[in-house]
Each structure stands twice: as structure tokens, then as C-alpha cells.
Design an enzyme around this catalytic site. Structure first.
Site, mmCIF file in Angstrom:
data_model
loop_
_atom_site.group_PDB
_atom_site.id
_atom_site.type_symbol
_atom_site.label_atom_id
_atom_site.label_comp_id
_atom_site.label_asym_id
_atom_site.label_seq_id
_atom_site.Cartn_x
_atom_site.Cartn_y
_atom_site.Cartn_z
ATOM 1 N N SER A 27 38.547 -23.929 31.269
ATOM 2 C CA SER A 27 39.984 -23.852 31.014
ATOM 3 C C SER A 27 40.597 -25.183 30.589
ATOM 4 O O SER A 27 41.684 -25.211 30.022
ATOM 5 C CB SER A 27 40.725 -23.294 32.222
ATOM 6 N N LYS A 69 44.004 -28.239 36.076
ATOM 7 C CA LYS A 69 45.021 -27.855 35.084
ATOM 8 C C LYS A 69 45.888 -29.063 34.750
ATOM 9 O O LYS A 69 45.874 -30.074 35.442
ATOM 10 C CB LYS A 69 45.931 -26.735 35.617
#
Length: 151
Positions: A27, A69
Site C-alpha cells: 500500500s 500510511k
């Protein structure tokens, strides 16, 4: 005795100040690829707060796993994505780490980030489950700020 003291100090530093985590998803690729390890500051970020663009490790609100993230919104910010362009508080954000050709025609939001929360998104927008899915993240769920990628 000295060796035991060193071991105890190392464990305390790892528990409270700095640690490392393996990256198990793509991600954040290519910024932080799968299989790399990140060094995480667990203490210092609490003193100066999280900033836009910080890469963090957090506990997933969805399932409790650890995620890596990027912080794109802080309390009070309005976050949206217009045709793959991140817009925060009506200003487009320059993101050289995002491959916009893979996320063309992507739209999201707007969402206003509540107090004591951050809005996080993966750099690999096409392959990231993030605040667009599970919403803004409470700041206490942030484990720490990534300070380096060990590869």
C-alpha cells in the site's frame, strides 16, 4: 551486571522510543515496498505532533493489524480526491511519490477530519485500504512516525 543493564535499556528504548516493523503490504509502494523494514519513532512525534506528509505506523481500525500510511489530513482539514488529485483545504497537494497514471478518474470525499484524528492514505492509492475505507484514525492509534526505511 553491565550486560543486563544494556539489555534492559535496549528493551526500554524499543518499547517506548524507537522500534522497527516489517512492511507486509504494497500500500505504500514504491515509497516503502513490501518486505522492507521501517524504523519508527514512537515518542518524538508526540512532542511536535504529526504533520502533513508524515509516514506513520498505526493500528488498523478495521482489524487491529499494523499499517504503514501517509498522513494527508489533520484535525479540521477537509480532504478530498478530485480525478486522482489529493486536495486538502481546497488546495491541490503535490505528491511526487504517487503514480497518478494508475489512479486516473478516482474521486473521494470531501471529509472533514475530526478533532484528535488524522486522515491517512497509502501512496499506492490503487492498492491501499486506508481512511477512504475506515475513516479518520484516532491519534492514539498511531504507533509512531517512520524515520527511515531499512529496505
Amino acid at each position: 551486571m553491565a550486560a543486563a543493564t544494556v539489555v534492559v535499556l535496549a528493551l526500554l528504548v524499543r518499547q517506548f522510543a524507537v522500534t522497527w516493523y516489517p512492511v507486509v503490504s504494497d500500500s505504500m509502494a514504491p515509497t516503502v515496498p513490501t518486505g522492507s523494514h521501517v524504523v519508527v519513532d514512537k515518542l518524538g512525534w508526540r512532542l511536535d505532533g504529526l504533520q502533513h506528509g508524515d509516514v506513520v505506523v498505526l493500528t488498523s481500525p478495521a482489524d487491529g493489524t499494523l499499517l504503514v500510511k501517509r498522513v494527508v489530513g489533520r484535525a479540521g482539514d477537509e480532504v478530498r480526491i478530485d480525478d486522482a488529485i489529493l486536495v486538502v483545504n481546497d488546495r491541490p497537494v503535490e505528491e511526487p511519490y504517487v503514480d497518478h497514471s494508475r489512479i486516473d478518474a478516482t474521486f473521494f470525499g470531501p471529509v472533514t477530519v475530526p478533532a484528535d484524528h488524522v486522515f491517512v492514505i497509502g501512496d499506492n492509492r490503487f492498492g491501499s485500504i486506508d481512511s477512504r475505507v475506515f475513516g479518520p484514525v484516532p491519534v492514539p492509534d498511531v504507533v509512531g512516525r517512520v524515520i527511515t526505511d531499512l529496505g
